[in-house]
Design an enzyme around this catalytic site. Structure first.
Site, PDB file in Angstrom:
ATOM      1  N   ARG A   1       0.839  -1.207   0.000  1.00  0.00           N
ATOM      2  CA  ARG A   1       0.000   0.000   0.000  1.00  0.00           C
ATOM      3  C   ARG A   1       0.873   1.256   0.000  1.00  0.00           C
ATOM      4  O   ARG A   1       0.565   2.249  -0.673  1.00  0.00           O
ATOM      5  CB  ARG A   1      -0.933  -0.010   1.210  1.00  0.00           C
ATOM      6  CG  ARG A   1      -2.083  -0.999   1.087  1.00  0.00           C
ATOM      7  CD  ARG A   1      -3.102  -0.827   2.194  1.00  0.00           C
ATOM      8  NE  ARG A   1      -2.720  -1.467   3.430  1.00  0.00           N
ATOM      9  CZ  ARG A   1      -3.132  -2.678   3.819  1.00  0.00           C
ATOM     10  NH1 ARG A   1      -3.926  -3.390   3.043  1.00  0.00           N
ATOM     11  NH2 ARG A   1      -2.753  -3.179   4.986  1.00  0.00           N
TER      12      ARG A   1
ATOM     13  N   PHE B   1     -11.586  -6.194  -5.547  1.00  0.00           N
ATOM     14  CA  PHE B   1     -11.548  -7.064  -4.362  1.00  0.00           C
ATOM     15  C   PHE B   1     -11.056  -6.228  -3.178  1.00  0.00           C
ATOM     16  O   PHE B   1     -10.159  -6.628  -2.437  1.00  0.00           O
ATOM     17  CB  PHE B   1     -10.635  -8.270  -4.582  1.00  0.00           C
ATOM     18  CG  PHE B   1     -10.962  -9.068  -5.818  1.00  0.00           C
ATOM     19  CD1 PHE B   1     -11.964 -10.024  -5.808  1.00  0.00           C
ATOM     20  CD2 PHE B   1     -10.265  -8.852  -7.004  1.00  0.00           C
ATOM     21  CE1 PHE B   1     -12.266 -10.763  -6.950  1.00  0.00           C
ATOM     22  CE2 PHE B   1     -10.556  -9.581  -8.150  1.00  0.00           C
ATOM     23  CZ  PHE B   1     -11.559 -10.536  -8.126  1.00  0.00           C
TER      24      PHE B   1
ATOM     25  N   ASP C   1     -16.097  -4.597  -4.688  1.00  0.00           N
ATOM     26  CA  ASP C   1     -16.076  -5.867  -3.960  1.00  0.00           C
ATOM     27  C   ASP C   1     -17.490  -6.437  -4.007  1.00  0.00           C
ATOM     28  O   ASP C   1     -18.468  -5.684  -3.967  1.00  0.00           O
ATOM     29  CB  ASP C   1     -15.634  -5.666  -2.512  1.00  0.00           C
ATOM     30  CG  ASP C   1     -15.172  -6.958  -1.857  1.00  0.00           C
ATOM     31  OD1 ASP C   1     -13.955  -7.101  -1.621  1.00  0.00           O
ATOM     32  OD2 ASP C   1     -16.023  -7.829  -1.580  1.00  0.00           O
TER      33      ASP C   1
ATOM     34  N   ALA D   1     -20.703  -2.474  -4.890  1.00  0.00           N
ATOM     35  CA  ALA D   1     -20.880  -3.849  -4.426  1.00  0.00           C
ATOM     36  C   ALA D   1     -21.273  -4.701  -5.629  1.00  0.00           C
ATOM     37  O   ALA D   1     -22.455  -4.959  -5.882  1.00  0.00           O
ATOM     38  CB  ALA D   1     -21.935  -3.914  -3.335  1.00  0.00           C
TER      39      ALA D   1
ATOM     40  N   ASP E   1      -6.363  -7.675  -6.347  1.00  0.00           N
ATOM     41  CA  ASP E   1      -5.946  -8.358  -5.111  1.00  0.00           C
ATOM     42  C   ASP E   1      -7.031  -9.340  -4.678  1.00  0.00           C
ATOM     43  O   ASP E   1      -7.696  -9.148  -3.655  1.00  0.00           O
ATOM     44  CB  ASP E   1      -5.675  -7.322  -4.018  1.00  0.00           C
ATOM     45  CG  ASP E   1      -5.099  -7.947  -2.755  1.00  0.00           C
ATOM     46  OD1 ASP E   1      -4.541  -9.055  -2.841  1.00  0.00           O
ATOM     47  OD2 ASP E   1      -5.220  -7.327  -1.680  1.00  0.00           O
TER      48      ASP E   1
ATOM     49  N   CYS F   1      -2.458 -14.609  -3.404  1.00  0.00           N
ATOM     50  CA  CYS F   1      -2.169 -15.070  -2.046  1.00  0.00           C
ATOM     51  C   CYS F   1      -2.371 -16.576  -1.936  1.00  0.00           C
ATOM     52  O   CYS F   1      -2.487 -17.114  -0.829  1.00  0.00           O
ATOM     53  CB  CYS F   1      -3.030 -14.328  -1.027  1.00  0.00           C
ATOM     54  SG  CYS F   1      -4.805 -14.587  -1.217  1.00  0.00           S
TER      55      CYS F   1
END
Length: 395
Positions: free
Chosen positions: A215, A231, A253, A279, A299, A339
């Protein structure tokens, strides 16, 4: 005395290299009552003691806590020593007792010699997540050690209900091990940026601490740019971009709860007039959006948690990154992450390469990214390096 697990001949080499996992196929025999979550002694076929760890049925049968014939059993002293060592490391990193940052990871499982245990600190509250039956059973000792190690700790919240194996702790519920909720909004600071965090109902422990350094890097590039954060969860990248001087920031998201937190965090910056949150499904949003962005963050959550899902995950990363590359303005920057522990940095980079080819856009790698120092990786357990990312300049 703990039960004893004896390994098959030749299956002791990984433990001698201090890798913390014993796989079920390496076990020759068990002596004594072997119970899930209890401590066992592990020995080589010749009877040499190799260490102690928590037992669990399944592929990873033992997660080692200490090595060698003099391995320490996990009593109160053990927990206090391990947690103090972890705390002192974070002190040395400048993450404790600072005015600008009061959120950090205290223990990162194998990276801190405590397989199955995650502890994140939010101001004066520690949030514990046990990912194994052994760590779940040890929570009372862990809570006592935390109070001894962390100054001015007000509360300890256990958020293990979603992470401990269901059969090991049927009916597990989250709740406070020490102290209680304040009844007020929890606002923490990361590099001076304020964030409202909900560890009781939010994802993981409440905030994705592992993107702190990334960040900060984004903030260097955000001034004057139109930014899309996909995301977004609680909008960490969005808040950094706003405070760095982005022209506009859009956050997307699929979770309405996440979008509410993102909007709250944008409001904490005082720059919410430059922010809009949606959303929506990320793929649908990018497909239907007519906007071109100068900086896009991809992400996503883990696309694969097991090797069997890795191929489909790579296809997902290719599809997502191709969409992002198409959406970005010429000369724009793409911050893209994975991730998924089972997807290596090389495989991820290959998926992004395939995406750039499919999108027909030349791109250059400016940065290769990973997790921050409070998410350390044991030299003996390279599997602990799960976060990988790239910053691309797209022509």
């Amino acid at each position: 005395m703990p039960a004893t697990i004896t390994l098959k001949p030749g299956k002791d080499q990984s433990l001698r290299r201090r890798h913390p996992w014993v796989f079920s196929g390496a076990i020759g025999r068990m002596q004594g009552e072997v119970v899930e979550g209890e401590v066992v002694t592990v020995q080589a076929a010749n009877g040499e003691v190799l260490g102690v760890g928590h037992y669990a049925p399944g592929s990873i049968a033992v997660r080692m806590l200490d090595f060698g014939p003099d391995a320490q059993l996990p009593d109160a002293t053990f927990w206090e020593n391990r947690l103090r060592n972890a705390y002192q490391l974070r002190q040395g990193l400048g993450l404790t007792g600072t005015g600008s940052t009061d959120v950090y990871r205290l223990t990162h499982a194998e990276g801190d010699g405590l397989p199955g245990l995650i502890i994140d600190v939010y101001g004066d509250t520690a949030v514990v997540q046990a990912h194994s039956a052994g760590m779940y059973k040890a929570r009372p000792l862990i809570a006592e050690a935390l109070q001894a190690v962390i100054p001015n700790l007000r509360a300890i919240y256990d958020k293990s209900a979603e992470t401990v194996p269901a059969k090991a702790a049927p009916g597990a519920q989250n709740g406070y091990l020490f102290g209680e909720g304040s009844g007020q909004e929890h606002v923490v600071h990361e590099n001076g940026h304020p964030f409202a965090v909900d560890w009781e109902t939010g994802q993981k422990t409440g905030f994705f601490i592992d993107q702190r350094d990334n960040r900060s890097l984004l903030a260097r590039y955000a001034p004057g740019r139109r930014v899309l954060n996909t995301f977004c969860y609680t909008g960490g990248f969005s808040s950094y971009a706003l405070q760095a001087g982005a022209e506009l920031v859009h956050s997307v998201d699929s979770s309405k709860k996440a979008i509410e937190l993102t909007e709250r965090n944008a409001a904490l910056t005082g720059l919410e007039s430059k922010h809009a949150a949606y959303a929506e499904d990320v793929f649908s949003f990018m497909k239907n959006s007519q906007e071109q962005y100068d900086l896009i963050v991809l992400d996503p959550p883990a696309f694969a948690k097991h090797l069997s899902a890795r191929h489909n995950a790579l296809m997902g990363y290719k599809r997502l990154n191709a969409a992002g590359i198409r959406q970005i303005a010429p000369g724009g920057l793409l911050f893209t992450f994975s991730c998924s522990q089972v997807v290596s940095a090389e495989l991820f980079e290959g998926a992004v390469l395939a995406a750039a080819i499919e999108a027909g856009r030349p791109a250059r790698i400016l940065h290769r990214l990973t997790q921050p120092a409070d998410h350390p990786v044991s030299l003996f357990h390279p599997e602990g390096e799960y976060l990988k990312g790239l910053v691309l300049a797209v022509e």
